[in-house]
Design an enzyme around this catalytic site. Structure first.
Site, PDB file in Angstrom:
ATOM      1  N   LYS A 156       0.839  -1.196   0.000  1.00 41.95           N
ATOM      2  CA  LYS A 156       0.000   0.000   0.000  1.00 41.95           C
ATOM      3  C   LYS A 156       0.878   1.252   0.000  1.00 41.95           C
ATOM      4  O   LYS A 156       2.087   1.183   0.226  1.00 41.95           O
ATOM      5  CB  LYS A 156      -0.920   0.007   1.221  1.00 41.95           C
ATOM      6  CG  LYS A 156      -0.205  -0.016   2.557  1.00 41.95           C
ATOM      7  CD  LYS A 156      -1.187  -0.105   3.713  1.00 41.95           C
ATOM      8  CE  LYS A 156      -0.454  -0.162   5.052  1.00 41.95           C
ATOM      9  NZ  LYS A 156      -1.391  -0.208   6.193  1.00 41.95           N
ATOM     10  N   TYR A 178      18.121  28.182  12.700  1.00 40.17           N
ATOM     11  CA  TYR A 178      16.964  28.914  13.195  1.00 40.17           C
ATOM     12  C   TYR A 178      16.768  28.682  14.692  1.00 40.17           C
ATOM     13  O   TYR A 178      16.872  27.560  15.180  1.00 40.17           O
ATOM     14  CB  TYR A 178      15.702  28.474  12.459  1.00 40.17           C
ATOM     15  CG  TYR A 178      15.644  28.918  11.021  1.00 40.17           C
ATOM     16  CD1 TYR A 178      15.556  30.261  10.687  1.00 40.17           C
ATOM     17  CD2 TYR A 178      15.689  27.986   9.995  1.00 40.17           C
ATOM     18  CE1 TYR A 178      15.501  30.672   9.353  1.00 40.17           C
ATOM     19  CE2 TYR A 178      15.629  28.376   8.654  1.00 40.17           C
ATOM     20  CZ  TYR A 178      15.539  29.717   8.352  1.00 40.17           C
ATOM     21  OH  TYR A 178      15.488  30.122   7.040  1.00 40.17           O
TER      22      TYR A 178
END
Length: 356
Positions: free
Chosen positions: A35, A252
C-alpha cells in the site's frame, strides 16, 4: 547539475527480505503489503522483486489494476475493502479479493450483479477498535456471508494492537480467542506477529514493514538478528564546510550553541525532502564510516552536522541520512516517529535511483 540529493532503492533487498519472512512462517502463505505506492518505494518498480509472494495487499483500486495490467495474476487483497458499491464491478473485473467490515458492504454484495463470486476477507474487531464487526456479531455475520451466492470463500481477518513486542503475547491471545471458535481460514499475523508470535501464522500472514527492512517495534535492534536489509537509502552531499568557535550558534532559533571550537558541514537535505523536521541535535548521519551528529534545527533545504571527528569530510562528500549503514528506525526514534512515515514521506523532488 542537479541538486546533490538522491534516494537509492535497493530492489534485490525486497527478494532477500521476502525469503527471510518465508523462513519464519513455514507453510503459511504471505500477503506482501504494498500500500501507499509500496511504502513510497514505487509499486511498479518493486513488485517484480516480490514476485515469489503468494499475494499482494494494498488499498487503492488503481494500484490493484496497475498490478494486473503489469502482469501479476495471483491474489490481490484490498485491505480496507471497497468504499462504494460501484467498486464491486471493478473488483469483479480484475478478480480481486476484498475485505469487508460493515453492514452496508454485506448489503452491496448481496445486491451486486457479478460475473463470478468474490473471495472475501471479513474484518473482525478483536480489540484494535478501528474497523470490523464486533465479537457479539461474529456468528451472525459469518452466517450471512456463507448464504450469499456472490461469495466464493470467506477468510477471517483481524489486526493485532500489540504484536510489536514480546509483551504483547497475552493481549494477542485474547484477540485470537474472540474468533477462534469460528474455525475458518484465518489471516491475523502482521510483521510483528510474524517474528514474535509464530502460533498466530495460521493460513496467511500480512508482511509490511519487514519487507522494507524496518522494525515493527520501531527499534532496529529488535530485528537485527533476522538480517533483513534496508530497501531505501537517502543520501546527499556536503555543500559547505566552515569552523565555529565556542559561543557561536547554528540555525533557526539558535537551538545549538557550541561550547568548544567545531568543524561543521552543511548538507543538501531538509524537511522539504522528507527528512523529519523535529530530528533533534545529536541525530546521527553517516559520513565516511563515521556517525556525525546533526546540530541545530532542520531547515527546509539544509541541515548542519558536526564533522570535527571526520577529517576526511569535505565539500562533495556523500552523507547517508538513513539506509544501509544507518537504520531508518534509528532516525525515526530520534525524531519521535516511525520508519513507515519516513519511507512514505519521501518528497517528490528527491530523485530516485533504482539499484537492480
Amino acid at each position: 547539475m542537479p541538486r546533490p540529493i538522491c534516494a537509492k532503492i535497493h530492489l534485490p533487498n525486497f527478494t532477500h527480505n521476502l525469503s527471510v519472512i518465508r523462513q519464519q512462517v513455514g507453510t503459511a502463505k504471505i500477503w506482501s503489503v504494498v500500500k501507499a505506492n509500496a511504502y513510497g518505494h514505487n509499486l511498479a518498480k518493486v513488485w517484480p522483486f516480490l514476485a515469489a509472494t503468494d499475494g499482494f495487499a494494498l488499498l487503492e483500486l488503481s494500484e490493484a489494476i496497475q498490478l494486473r495490467q503489469a502482469g501479476w495474476q495471483g491474489p490481490i487483497l484490498l485491505l480496507e475493502g471497497f468504499f462504494h458499491s460501484s467498486d464491486l464491478a471493478v473488483i469483479d473485473q480484475y478478480y480481486l479479493t476484498t475485505a469487508i467490515h460493515s453492514e452496508w458492504q454485506l448489503d452491496a454484495l448481496k445486491q451486486a450483479d457479478l460475473r463470478h463470486p468474490i473471495s472475501i476477507y471479513v474484518k473482525l474487531n478483536s480489540g484494535m477498535n478501528r474497523l470490523g464487526f464486533s465479537p457479539t456479531d461474529y456468528p451472525k455475520i459469518i452466517s450471512r456471508l456463507q448464504s450469499l451466492d456472490n461469495i466464493a470463500s470467506v477468510t477471517l481477518m483481524s489486526h493485532f494492537a500489540n504484536s510489536d513486542n514480546s509483551q504483547g503475547i497475552e493481549y494477542a491471545h485474547r484477540q485470537i480467542e474472540a474468533f477462534s471458535a469460528l474455525k475458518l481460514a484465518t489471516c491475523v499475523a502482521n510483521s510483528g506477529a510474524i517474528l514474535w508470535h509464530p502460533n498466530t501464522h495460521y493460513d496467511w500472514v500480512r508482511s509490511g514493514i519487514l519487507l522494507y527492512g524496518g522494525s515493527p517495534s520501531g527499534c532496529w535492534l529488535d530485528i537485527a538478528c533476522y538480517q533483513v536489509k534496508a530497501t531505501m537509502t537517502l543520501c546527499a552531499e556536503i555543500i559547505a564546510v566552515h569552523h565555529i568557535v565556542a559561543g557561536e550558534s547554528i540555525g533557526y532559533g539558535s537551538r545549538f550553541t557550541a561550547t568548544q571550537p567545531k568543524r561543521i558541514a552543511t548538507v543538501a537535505c531538509g524537511y522539504a525532502d522528507g527528512y523529519p523536521r523535529h530530528a533533534p541535535t545529536g541525530t546521527p548521519v553517516w559520513v565516511d564510516g563515521v556517525r556525525c551528529p546533526i546540530l541545530g534545527a532542520i531547515s527546509m533545504d539544509m541541515l548542519t552536522i558536526d564533522i570535527t571527528d571526520c577529517p576526511t569530510a569535505k565539500e562533495g562528500t556523500s552523507v547517508e541520512l538513513w539506509g544501509q549503514n544507518l537504520p531508518i528506525d534509528d532516525i525515526a526514534q530520534r525524531a519521535g516517529t516511525v520508519g513507515y512515515e519516513l519511507m512514505c514521506g519521501l518528497a517528490q523532488r528527491v530523485p530516485i535511483d533504482y539499484e537492480t
